[in-house]
Design an enzyme around this catalytic site. Structure first.
Site, PDB file in Angstrom:
ATOM      1  N   SER A   1       0.856  -1.178   0.000  1.00 33.30           N
ATOM      2  CA  SER A   1       0.000   0.000   0.000  1.00 33.30           C
ATOM      3  C   SER A   1       0.890   1.224   0.000  1.00 33.30           C
ATOM      4  O   SER A   1       1.950   1.235   0.623  1.00 33.30           O
ATOM      5  CB  SER A   1      -0.881  -0.020   1.247  1.00 33.30           C
ATOM      6  OG  SER A   1      -1.285   1.289   1.572  1.00 33.30           O
TER       7      SER A   1
ATOM      8  N   LYS B   1       0.921  -3.270   4.903  1.00 34.61           N
ATOM      9  CA  LYS B   1      -0.017  -4.007   4.044  1.00 34.61           C
ATOM     10  C   LYS B   1       0.656  -4.885   2.989  1.00 34.61           C
ATOM     11  O   LYS B   1       1.653  -4.525   2.403  1.00 34.61           O
ATOM     12  CB  LYS B   1      -0.938  -3.014   3.294  1.00 34.61           C
ATOM     13  CG  LYS B   1      -1.989  -2.373   4.154  1.00 34.61           C
ATOM     14  CD  LYS B   1      -3.062  -3.333   4.669  1.00 34.61           C
ATOM     15  CE  LYS B   1      -4.050  -3.744   3.619  1.00 34.61           C
ATOM     16  NZ  LYS B   1      -4.909  -2.660   3.177  1.00 34.61           N
TER      17      LYS B   1
ATOM     18  N   GLU C   1      -7.347 -10.723  -6.495  1.00 32.20           N
ATOM     19  CA  GLU C   1      -8.476  -9.786  -6.602  1.00 32.20           C
ATOM     20  C   GLU C   1      -8.766  -9.430  -8.058  1.00 32.20           C
ATOM     21  O   GLU C   1      -9.918  -9.313  -8.466  1.00 32.20           O
ATOM     22  CB  GLU C   1      -8.174  -8.511  -5.818  1.00 32.20           C
ATOM     23  CG  GLU C   1      -8.213  -8.707  -4.319  1.00 32.20           C
ATOM     24  CD  GLU C   1      -7.778  -7.465  -3.561  1.00 32.20           C
ATOM     25  OE1 GLU C   1      -8.466  -7.081  -2.617  1.00 32.20           O
ATOM     26  OE2 GLU C   1      -6.742  -6.856  -3.922  1.00 32.20           O
TER      27      GLU C   1
END
Ligand code: ARG
Length: 460
Positions: free
Chosen positions: A277, A283, A290
């Site tokens: 991130s 993260k 996804e």
């Protein structure tokens, strides 16, 4: 600008009409099929005495040259032209003059485009079969490593009964095998030659459609000329197969995303297949999984798009059908990308066996085993189910688990409980006991793995 069909028109096409009408921008990728189809068509015309041997040779050699020129990047596409068929024909006549104009005898762009698209789909389906086999191989070798890796099986995303990771992966192997079979079946209906249908009603020339089919490796010919030029079932069917594949990969990716979360921690996605991130330094995001999940939407979109385009179209060809190509190309490109990265990601995934096993110790995953224990002692299943339910409630109320409840507590619920119940509700024994073929026990999973290895041998 002058069109192929321009002689009956009082003026040239507006630039804007032409831009709107032209499909060359996207159908240029069909050039190989268009040229190969034309070479076969000319050979057939010559075998039938419609073209001379010399004319055929001239046409075939020029077409082969055009093909290699395009492949070498030595041809500039003229996007003012209407489509790939017009473009190739124009190049041909520029190069060999009037003989080039004879190629379109007994043919229309309507049957030509149907041919090109079928040839493209055939190639792509064959590639896809290979990709599916590669994916199944990766799943199979991962399954072989994890025949004793115990994890919770879920229903309603609630922990239900213990299974093994191999068994869970085995479910996806079955899905992808079905996808393989489905494509093989679709292929049969794609592999039918439309050429010779002409615009819609064939023509007066003595052509031999079976000869063209043979030259191009088609199993049979379309038996109705109207259907030959207006059928896009094979595209829709293909898009439906592709959608199904994406549905399967999407479910799998959704699970990987869940498993990689802090909440589950069942797997760790390799750093090469995760992203960070820009804001939160801690993260690690499962972007690949996804994106595969997300791209499912566009493949479904392609299917719905073409179903809608085809709805209510009168026979035979209508220009609406030019809209088949972009969704089809996009769907194949998307599925191809997904099936190429998914096995890579799986090969590098780390499985956290301890977390998987630990997740089985909370949530009463052995409650069914407790009931089955009583069934084996002669109690009808319904009563056994009720007794086990009571034990679970007792545990919840008294902050215990089925393993820490003592025998006297069990006896209060049902006199049939004995000391051997603890072995029956042991998570490992629970998995071991479900050795029915199709079940999670190592013994059962290994049998299925053998069957699937045989499947790979036959399809690999
Ligand atoms: N570009 C057209 C398509 O993709 C080819 C066939 C056009 N035929 C015609 N008569 N306008 O469908």
């Amino acid at each position: 600008m002058k069109q192929l069909w321009g002689s009956g028109f009082s003026k040239a096409l507006n630039k804007s009409t032409n831009d709107f009408n032209s499909s060359l921008r996207f159908d240029k990728r069909l050039y190989k099929y268009d040229i190969t189809g034309s070479i076969a068509h000319a050979a057939m015309l010559s075998a039938q005495g419609i073209l001379t041997k010399e004319e055929n040779e001239l046409i075939a050699n020029a077409l082969k040259q055009i093909l290699s020129d395009i492949e070498d990047g030595n041809v500039n596409f003229d996007f003012d032209l209407e489509d790939i068929h017009t473009f190739v024909e124009k190049l041909l006549t520029e190069r060999i003059g009037d003989t080039g104009k004879k190629l379109h005898t007994a043919r229309s762009r309507n049957d030509q485009v149907a041919l090109d698209v079928r040839m493209y789909v055939k190639d792509e389906l064959e590639n896809l079969l290979k990709q599916l086999v590669s994916l199944i191989k990766v799943l199979l070798s991962l399954a072989k490593e994890h025949t004793t890796t115990i994890m919770p099986g879920y229903t309603h995303l609630q922990r239900a009964q213990p299974i093994t990771f191999a068994h869970h992966l085995g479910a996806y192997i079955e899905m992808f095998k079905r996808d393989y079979e489905r494509i093989t079946d679709t292929f049969k209906r794609v592999n039918i030659l439309p050429l010779g249908a002409g615009a819609l009603a064939t023509g007066p020339h003595n052509i031999n459609r079976y000869k063209t089919a043979e030259l191009l490796g088609f199993d049979d010919i379309c038996l109705n000329s109207l259907d030959a030029v207006s059928d896009r079932d094979f595209v829709i069917e293909t898009l439906s197969d592709l959608s199904m594949i994406m549905m399967h990969t999407s479910r799998f990716c959704e699970e990987i995303i869940l498993w990689a979360s802090k909440e589950f921690q069942f797997v760790k996605i390799d750093d090469g297949y995760a992203t960070g991130s820009s804001l939160m330094p801690q993260k690690k995001n499962p972007d690949i999984a996804e994106l595969i999940r997300g791209k499912t939407g566009r493949v479904y979109g392609s299917l719905v798009s073409l179903l809608t385009t085809m709805k209510s179209l009168p026979l035979a060809y209508n220009k609406d059908m030019q809209e088949d190509k972009e969704p089809l190309f996009d769907a194949f490109d998307t599925v191809k990308m997904c099936l190429s990265i998914l096995p890579e990601m799986l090969e590098t995934i780390t499985v956290n066996k301890d977390k998987m096993l630990k997740a089985c110790s909370e949530g009463f995953l052995n409650a069914t085993d407790l009931a089955d224990y009583l069934v084996k002692k002669g109690l009808p299943f319904r009563d056994a189910h009720e007794a086990s339910g009571k034990a679970v409630r007792y545990c919840i109320e008294n902050d215990k688990t089925l393993d820490t409840m003592n025998l006297s507590e069990y006896k209060k619920i049902n006199g049939l409980f004995e000391d051997d119940l603890y072995a029956a509700i042991d998570i490992k024994n629970s998995v071991k006991s479900r050795k029915v073929i199709g079940g999670p026990a190592k013994e059962a999973v290994e049998k299925v793995i053998l069957i699937n290895e045989e499947w790979i041998k036959q399809h690999g």
